[in-house]
Design an enzyme around this catalytic site. Structure first.
Site: not given
Ligand code: F6P
Length: 355
Positions: A10, A73, A111, A133, A135, A137, A179
């Site tokens: 992301g 992905r 990650d 990130t 997050d 994490d 997350r």
């Molecule tokens: O890892 C970053 C993040 O924004 C998370 O906080 C969230 O759960 C996820 O990515 C959302 O992913 P997507 O952009 O695939 O909806």
């Protein structure tokens, strides 16, 4: 040297600042930098590789997103297009990388991307990772870039919700990202003066959340702000998910804010509204902190490349940027330590975690 750089997972505010740091530091040494588009896709379809010059990155420090595009992905170790079965195309990537004459790959990612970087390191690619990130994490680094901006965005939103909550005597429930960890919820919740913060690290009891709201009313505060991290869940309960994007894909978290709001209304009779901040937290200009951290990470990666420190990730530890093994940074998430000063701060302020 010829340096390749890509961004995976992301997007997070600060990606462009890292790229700028990489390009300018490399050019100062007379090296070339090549942007691999959309994660590793540019190493499959090699027409998606751009030579990056200082002119191209001159004014991108303050711009969110990534000029290279990103991919969540397309893991080359289980690559799939559309509904095609997963195949391992990592050997093709290694071959293309070598054929193009690259000396190092700077992989900027979270990650998932760092796990891929670790696998490629074990296949012999000279990689330096940079932890990204919102997050926060990732282990072994005090903080990842993108986190500070996301927290600022969430805090600003919580600030705005105070006035409307107060005007209507309502409970406002704010769902934030993060997350499986509660860093965004904790930092924005404390800074935004939330009354309740629910994070994945502490399973909550909705009865206790409601007690806190009733207690506030007895003290004369007829409204409340509840911050809920998307990965929070009730004691003995499960994660709330939106589903999977595709079979075998990552779970999409979301919906816990709505559930919590509905239960608060049922149990307290209080008028409650919920809001999901979602991808707003990933957008916009990076904060000064994130810009500087990103520029430090990017330029440090070039120093690491010069010193041959491959298989390493740039990490912020105390006041320095240091190399740490990628394989030690991945594998386990950096959760909020429940005995940390920041948690003690929240407890001392009277914030409820629903426990
Ligand atoms: O890892 C970053 C993040 O924004 C998370 O906080 C969230 O759960 C996820 O990515 C959302 O992913 P997507 O952009 O695939 O909806």
């Amino acid at each position: 040297m010829n340096i390749a750089v890509n961004t995976g997972g992301g997007d997070a505010p600060g990606l462009n600042a890292v790229i700028r740091g990489v390009v300018l530091a490399a050019y100062k040494k007379g090296w070339g930098v090549y942007g691999i588009k959309y994660g590793y896709r540019g190493l499959i379809d090699t027409k998606q590789i751009d030579r990056l010059t200082p002119e191209e990155v001159w004014d991108i420090t303050n711009i969110g997103g990534t000029i290279l595009g990103t991919a969540i992905r397309n893991d080359p170790f289980k690559y799939t297009e559309g509904n095609s079965p997963e195949t391992d195309i990592s050997d093709k990537i290694v071959a293309n990388f070598k054929a193009l004459g690259f000396d190092a790959l700077i992989a900027i990612g979270g990650d998932g991307s760092l796990r891929i970087a670790d696998k490629f390191t074990k296949k012999g690619l000279p990689i330096i990772g940079i932890p990204k990130t919102i997050d926060n994490d990732i282990r072994l680094t005090d903080v990842t870039f993108g986190f500070d901006t996301a927290v600022n965005t969430a805090t600003e939103a919580i600030d705005k919700l105070h006035t409307t909550a107060k005007s209507h005597d309502r409970v406002m429930v704010v769902e934030v990202m993060g997350r499986y960890v509660g860093w965004i919820g904790l930092h924005s919740g404390i800074s935004g003066s939330a009354d309740v913060i629910l994070i994945p690290e502490i399973p909550f009891d909705i009865g206790k959340v409601c007690n806190k709201i009733r207690q506030l009313a007895l003290l004369g505060q007829d409204y409340a702000i509840v911050v809920v991290a998307e990965g929070a869940s009730p004691v003995g309960g499960e994660l709330t998910v939106l589903g999977k994007e595709n079979p075998g894909g990552e779970i999409r978290l979301g919906g816990i804010g709505k559930k919590v709001a509905e239960e608060i209304t049922t149990l307290t009779g209080k008028e409650t509204r919920h809001i999901v901040l979602g991808h707003l937290q990933r957008g916009g200009a990076p904060t000064t902190f994130d810009r500087l951290l990103a520029l430090r990470f990017g330029t440090a990666a070039i120093r690491f490349a010069e010193a041959g420190k491959f298989g390493m990730m740039a990490a912020l530890q105390s006041t320095s940027i240091v190399p740490v093994p990628i394989e030690e940074a991945i594998g386990q998430m950096k959760s909020v330590p429940l005995d940390s000063d920041i948690m003690l701060t929240a407890r001392s302020l009277g914030i409820s975690f629903g426990d």
